[in-house]
Design a protein around this motif. Sequence first.
Motif, PDB file in Angstrom:
ATOM      1  N   LEU A  79      -2.371   0.488  -4.525  1.00 45.11           N
ATOM      2  CA  LEU A  79      -2.061  -0.848  -4.008  1.00 45.11           C
ATOM      3  C   LEU A  79      -1.581  -1.730  -5.147  1.00 45.11           C
ATOM      4  O   LEU A  79      -2.181  -1.746  -6.227  1.00 45.11           O
ATOM      5  N   LYS A 114       0.864  -1.182   0.000  1.00 44.93           N
ATOM      6  CA  LYS A 114       0.000   0.000   0.000  1.00 44.93           C
ATOM      7  C   LYS A 114       0.896   1.225   0.000  1.00 44.93           C
ATOM      8  O   LYS A 114       1.676   1.433   0.930  1.00 44.93           O
ATOM      9  N   PHE A 136       1.941  -8.039   3.821  1.00 45.76           N
ATOM     10  CA  PHE A 136       1.359  -6.715   3.595  1.00 45.76           C
ATOM     11  C   PHE A 136       2.384  -5.680   4.032  1.00 45.76           C
ATOM     12  O   PHE A 136       2.910  -5.752   5.137  1.00 45.76           O
ATOM     13  N   LYS A 140      -7.658   1.890   5.995  1.00 47.84           N
ATOM     14  CA  LYS A 140      -6.657   1.346   6.919  1.00 47.84           C
ATOM     15  C   LYS A 140      -7.129   0.054   7.602  1.00 47.84           C
ATOM     16  O   LYS A 140      -6.439  -0.949   7.602  1.00 47.84           O
ATOM     17  N   ARG A 174     -12.017  -1.038  -2.049  1.00 45.21           N
ATOM     18  CA  ARG A 174     -10.999  -1.107  -0.987  1.00 45.21           C
ATOM     19  C   ARG A 174     -11.600  -1.600   0.320  1.00 45.21           C
ATOM     20  O   ARG A 174     -11.469  -0.972   1.367  1.00 45.21           O
ATOM     21  N   GLU A 201       3.371  -1.380   4.013  1.00 43.88           N
ATOM     22  CA  GLU A 201       2.956  -0.009   3.766  1.00 43.88           C
ATOM     23  C   GLU A 201       4.162   0.862   3.443  1.00 43.88           C
ATOM     24  O   GLU A 201       5.189   0.761   4.104  1.00 43.88           O
ATOM     25  N   ILE A 236     -10.266  -6.847  -1.181  1.00 46.07           N
ATOM     26  CA  ILE A 236      -8.848  -7.212  -1.070  1.00 46.07           C
ATOM     27  C   ILE A 236      -8.683  -8.729  -1.064  1.00 46.07           C
ATOM     28  O   ILE A 236      -7.843  -9.294  -1.768  1.00 46.07           O
ATOM     29  N   TYR A 254      -7.424  -2.932   5.222  1.00 48.95           N
ATOM     30  CA  TYR A 254      -6.088  -3.415   4.856  1.00 48.95           C
ATOM     31  C   TYR A 254      -5.500  -4.257   5.988  1.00 48.95           C
ATOM     32  O   TYR A 254      -4.974  -5.346   5.766  1.00 48.95           O
ATOM     33  N   CYS A 256      -6.755   6.947   2.230  1.00 43.34           N
ATOM     34  CA  CYS A 256      -5.816   5.975   2.807  1.00 43.34           C
ATOM     35  C   CYS A 256      -6.265   5.612   4.216  1.00 43.34           C
ATOM     36  O   CYS A 256      -6.256   4.448   4.613  1.00 43.34           O
TER      37      CYS A 256
END
Length: 126
Positions: free
Chosen positions: A80, A25, A54, A38, A97, A56, A102, A41, A34
């Motif tokens: 992403l 991300k 994952f 959060k 998102r 960031e 995801i 994600y 974003c």
Amino acid sequence: EPTTDEDVFPFSDDLITDQYPVFVKFYEKWCSRCLAMKKAYENAASRMVGRVIFMEVECSSSDTAQAFCLMHKVDGYPTLKLMGAHFDKAVPFERDRSVQGIMDFLNEHVPEEEEEEEETGKSSLS
């Protein structure tokens, strides 16, 4: 359900190898979209532990991060992308998102391996 960021890694070039897929991300602190994604994600990260890393990247946080973002042609946030493992080039994520968005994307691109050991004590049923 509660989420934590303990399954999300900070930016490190070293994480991107051909061993594991990495779902990156690219973000900035001031970006409201974003922040809005959060939790989704982090939640997806916890569900994909052992299958997908994952990571960031706050693009303006350092010269290295900025160079990484430029290399991946990031021109908006959040961006992403799935990379590493067997991917020749990064696969852009262009879906909802949400946790489901995801998860669907990752399950499509990173199929579960048959001979995967059973996760003990963890259930993905919700």
